[in-house]
Enzyme design. Structure first.
Site, PDB file in Angstrom:
ATOM      1  N   ASP A  36       0.852  -1.198   0.000  1.00  0.00           N
ATOM      2  CA  ASP A  36       0.000   0.000   0.000  1.00  0.00           C
ATOM      3  C   ASP A  36       0.882   1.241   0.000  1.00  0.00           C
ATOM      4  O   ASP A  36       1.973   1.229   0.580  1.00  0.00           O
ATOM      5  CB  ASP A  36      -0.901  -0.006   1.250  1.00  0.00           C
ATOM      6  CG  ASP A  36      -2.130   0.875   1.093  1.00  0.00           C
ATOM      7  OD1 ASP A  36      -3.253   0.329   1.057  1.00  0.00           O
ATOM      8  OD2 ASP A  36      -1.978   2.120   1.005  1.00  0.00           O
ATOM      9  N   ASP A  62       3.916   2.069  -4.189  1.00  0.00           N
ATOM     10  CA  ASP A  62       3.049   2.944  -4.980  1.00  0.00           C
ATOM     11  C   ASP A  62       2.770   2.239  -6.306  1.00  0.00           C
ATOM     12  O   ASP A  62       3.689   2.019  -7.103  1.00  0.00           O
ATOM     13  CB  ASP A  62       3.764   4.285  -5.220  1.00  0.00           C
ATOM     14  CG  ASP A  62       2.906   5.279  -5.975  1.00  0.00           C
ATOM     15  OD1 ASP A  62       1.855   4.887  -6.521  1.00  0.00           O
ATOM     16  OD2 ASP A  62       3.297   6.462  -6.011  1.00  0.00           O
ATOM     17  N   ASN A  89      -6.234  -4.509  -5.849  1.00  0.00           N
ATOM     18  CA  ASN A  89      -7.345  -3.859  -5.153  1.00  0.00           C
ATOM     19  C   ASN A  89      -7.129  -2.348  -4.968  1.00  0.00           C
ATOM     20  O   ASN A  89      -8.084  -1.596  -4.817  1.00  0.00           O
ATOM     21  CB  ASN A  89      -7.507  -4.556  -3.785  1.00  0.00           C
ATOM     22  CG  ASN A  89      -8.309  -3.753  -2.799  1.00  0.00           C
ATOM     23  OD1 ASN A  89      -9.539  -3.731  -2.852  1.00  0.00           O
ATOM     24  ND2 ASN A  89      -7.637  -3.062  -1.876  1.00  0.00           N
ATOM     25  N   TYR A 159     -13.457   7.336 -12.530  1.00  0.00           N
ATOM     26  CA  TYR A 159     -13.407   6.097 -11.747  1.00  0.00           C
ATOM     27  C   TYR A 159     -14.093   4.958 -12.515  1.00  0.00           C
ATOM     28  O   TYR A 159     -13.539   3.860 -12.664  1.00  0.00           O
ATOM     29  CB  TYR A 159     -14.109   6.341 -10.404  1.00  0.00           C
ATOM     30  CG  TYR A 159     -14.248   5.129  -9.518  1.00  0.00           C
ATOM     31  CD1 TYR A 159     -13.254   4.792  -8.605  1.00  0.00           C
ATOM     32  CD2 TYR A 159     -15.390   4.321  -9.574  1.00  0.00           C
ATOM     33  CE1 TYR A 159     -13.388   3.685  -7.782  1.00  0.00           C
ATOM     34  CE2 TYR A 159     -15.523   3.212  -8.758  1.00  0.00           C
ATOM     35  CZ  TYR A 159     -14.519   2.903  -7.863  1.00  0.00           C
ATOM     36  OH  TYR A 159     -14.658   1.799  -7.052  1.00  0.00           O
ATOM     37  N   LYS A 163     -12.555   1.460 -14.165  1.00  0.00           N
ATOM     38  CA  LYS A 163     -13.042   0.115 -13.807  1.00  0.00           C
ATOM     39  C   LYS A 163     -13.452  -0.675 -15.051  1.00  0.00           C
ATOM     40  O   LYS A 163     -13.264  -1.888 -15.119  1.00  0.00           O
ATOM     41  CB  LYS A 163     -14.188   0.218 -12.803  1.00  0.00           C
ATOM     42  CG  LYS A 163     -13.766   0.782 -11.432  1.00  0.00           C
ATOM     43  CD  LYS A 163     -12.670  -0.055 -10.772  1.00  0.00           C
ATOM     44  CE  LYS A 163     -12.367   0.395  -9.358  1.00  0.00           C
ATOM     45  NZ  LYS A 163     -11.279  -0.386  -8.760  1.00  0.00           N
TER      46      LYS A 163
HETATM   47  P1  NAD Z   1     -10.174   2.597  -0.073  1.00  0.00           P
HETATM   48  O1  NAD Z   1      -9.935   3.919  -0.709  1.00  0.00           O
HETATM   49  O2  NAD Z   1     -10.543   2.600   1.375  1.00  0.00           O
HETATM   50  O3  NAD Z   1      -8.935   1.626  -0.236  1.00  0.00           O
HETATM   51  C1  NAD Z   1      -8.022   1.760  -1.279  1.00  0.00           C
HETATM   52  C2  NAD Z   1      -6.626   1.420  -0.785  1.00  0.00           C
HETATM   53  O4  NAD Z   1      -5.708   1.652  -1.875  1.00  0.00           O
HETATM   54  C3  NAD Z   1      -6.170   2.292   0.386  1.00  0.00           C
HETATM   55  O5  NAD Z   1      -5.566   1.482   1.376  1.00  0.00           O
HETATM   56  C4  NAD Z   1      -5.149   3.243  -0.251  1.00  0.00           C
HETATM   57  O6  NAD Z   1      -4.137   3.668   0.647  1.00  0.00           O
HETATM   58  C5  NAD Z   1      -4.582   2.359  -1.367  1.00  0.00           C
HETATM   59  N1  NAD Z   1      -3.952   3.133  -2.435  1.00  0.00           N
HETATM   60  C6  NAD Z   1      -4.406   4.282  -3.011  1.00  0.00           C
HETATM   61  N2  NAD Z   1      -3.527   4.713  -3.920  1.00  0.00           N
HETATM   62  C7  NAD Z   1      -2.508   3.826  -3.933  1.00  0.00           C
HETATM   63  C8  NAD Z   1      -1.288   3.745  -4.676  1.00  0.00           C
HETATM   64  N3  NAD Z   1      -0.924   4.673  -5.583  1.00  0.00           N
HETATM   65  N4  NAD Z   1      -0.474   2.690  -4.464  1.00  0.00           N
HETATM   66  C9  NAD Z   1      -0.793   1.745  -3.525  1.00  0.00           C
HETATM   67  N5  NAD Z   1      -1.923   1.789  -2.792  1.00  0.00           N
HETATM   68  C10 NAD Z   1      -2.758   2.826  -2.995  1.00  0.00           C
HETATM   69  O7  NAD Z   1     -11.323   1.927  -0.923  1.00  0.00           O
HETATM   70  P2  NAD Z   1     -12.206   0.599  -0.662  1.00  0.00           P
HETATM   71  O8  NAD Z   1     -13.603   1.037  -0.520  1.00  0.00           O
HETATM   72  O9  NAD Z   1     -11.596  -0.260   0.357  1.00  0.00           O
HETATM   73  O10 NAD Z   1     -12.091  -0.085  -2.087  1.00  0.00           O
HETATM   74  C11 NAD Z   1     -11.193  -1.137  -2.371  1.00  0.00           C
HETATM   75  C12 NAD Z   1     -11.361  -1.548  -3.818  1.00  0.00           C
HETATM   76  O11 NAD Z   1     -12.713  -1.929  -4.069  1.00  0.00           O
HETATM   77  C13 NAD Z   1     -11.063  -0.424  -4.813  1.00  0.00           C
HETATM   78  O12 NAD Z   1     -10.508  -0.973  -5.986  1.00  0.00           O
HETATM   79  C14 NAD Z   1     -12.434   0.126  -5.102  1.00  0.00           C
HETATM   80  O13 NAD Z   1     -12.484   0.789  -6.342  1.00  0.00           O
HETATM   81  C15 NAD Z   1     -13.243  -1.153  -5.106  1.00  0.00           C
HETATM   82  N6  NAD Z   1     -14.679  -0.964  -4.879  1.00  0.00           N
HETATM   83  C16 NAD Z   1     -15.111  -0.368  -3.740  1.00  0.00           C
HETATM   84  C17 NAD Z   1     -16.476  -0.200  -3.568  1.00  0.00           C
HETATM   85  C18 NAD Z   1     -17.026   0.456  -2.336  1.00  0.00           C
HETATM   86  O14 NAD Z   1     -18.212   0.837  -2.351  1.00  0.00           O
HETATM   87  N7  NAD Z   1     -16.265   0.599  -1.251  1.00  0.00           N
HETATM   88  C19 NAD Z   1     -17.367  -0.624  -4.551  1.00  0.00           C
HETATM   89  C20 NAD Z   1     -16.874  -1.231  -5.692  1.00  0.00           C
HETATM   90  C21 NAD Z   1     -15.513  -1.398  -5.852  1.00  0.00           C
END
Ligand code: NAD
Length: 253
Positions: A36, A62, A89, A159, A163
């Protein structure tokens, strides 16, 4: 244990749903690598796993940087000898704020910022892991897309476009990598309450998706992790190029 002794890299494992995948994979016996951009958050996830008796290692990474990702892959192989699972993810969504609004008002910088992490990051991590998985003649790549790909909802043009690209890239990779014994699949969670602190506004927004579902309740990370375990396990060895919709029957296709 369904993932006993497998080595699984989980990008974005410091927060939200990524943290839930990391914990569940460890419970299933995997050696989890939490990659992360938030190094401290990744350390906290790894510590929680180790305190609970699991195996985890946090590596600040990153996903926009190919040298950084290559370092992650190299160090993972040095430590664990192999990479069985790459769970792509990481994204800009909750932890790093995402701009929302009409497409004609979306600034170029914000478009680039999101595409770079949410789409290019998946490409770069896969690009770096594939040669290792090819050598092993085995591996599982799991890419996280979103239900917004189907519905177009959420007021997030960049976004949602990213996706859609993740879904397309997954299918290309599945075709190209089958002969090397590598599975590539995609999951689309629905609107999920992944926030670490839940305000009234967040609750209202997450409740907003309930009525469209067969199961009329809020989706949580616990609803999603089992599908990821399935895609990471040998139970899905003959499943590739698929898109699994995990959102309580809101979308049926
Ligand atoms: P979140 O933003 O809480 O988690 C994303 C994580 O990615 C965080 O830990 C962040 O620090 C990390 N991150 C961001 N930029 C980064 C980089 N450049 N390098 C490495 N790490 C990085 O979001 P979430 O809700 O936990 O979502 C997780 C996944 O599920 C994502 O791909 C999101 O698009 C997808 N998703 C989420 C939802 C929702 O409603 N929460 C719905 C559909 C899909």
């Amino acid at each position: 244990m369904r993932l006993k002794d497998t080595v699984a890299i989980i990008t974005g494992g410091a927060h939200g749903i990524g943290k839930a995948y990391a914990r569940r994979f460890a419970e299933e016996g995997a050696h989890v690598v939490v990659a992360d951009i938030d190094g401290q958050g990744g350390e906290a996830t790894a510590k929680a796993i180790i305190d609970a008796g699991g195996s985890a290692w946090a590596r600040s990474t990153d996903v926009r940087s190919l040298p950084d990702i290559e370092g992650l892959m190299h160090e993972t192989v040095k430590q664990f000898s192999r990479i069985d699972v790459l769970l792509n993810n990481a994204a800009i969504y909750v932890t790093q704020k995402l701009w929302k609004g009409p497409v004609e008002e979306l600034e170029l910088d914000e478009w680039d910022r999101v595409i770079e992490v949410n789409l290019k990051g998946v490409f770069l991590c896969s690009k770096a892991a594939i040669p290792i998985m090819k050598r092993q003649r085995a591996g599982k790549i799991i890419n996280i897309a979103s239900g917004t790909f189907f519905s177009g909802s959420g007021n997030m043009p960049h976004y949602t476009t990213a996706k859609g690209g993740v879904v397309a890239l997954s299918r290309v990779m599945a075709r190209q990598l089958g002969e090397f014994g590598i599975n590539v699949n995609c999951m689309t969670p629905g609107s999920t309450m992944s926030e670490e602190s839940v305000s009234d506004a967040v609750l209202k927004r997450r409740e907003g998706s309930m009525d469209k579902r067969a199961f009329r309740r809020i989706e949580t990370p616990a609803d999603i992790v089992g599908t990821a375990v399935y895609l990471a396990s040998s139970d899905s060895d003959f499943v590739t190029g698929q898109l699994l919709v995990v959102e309580g029957g809101g979308i049926m296709y």
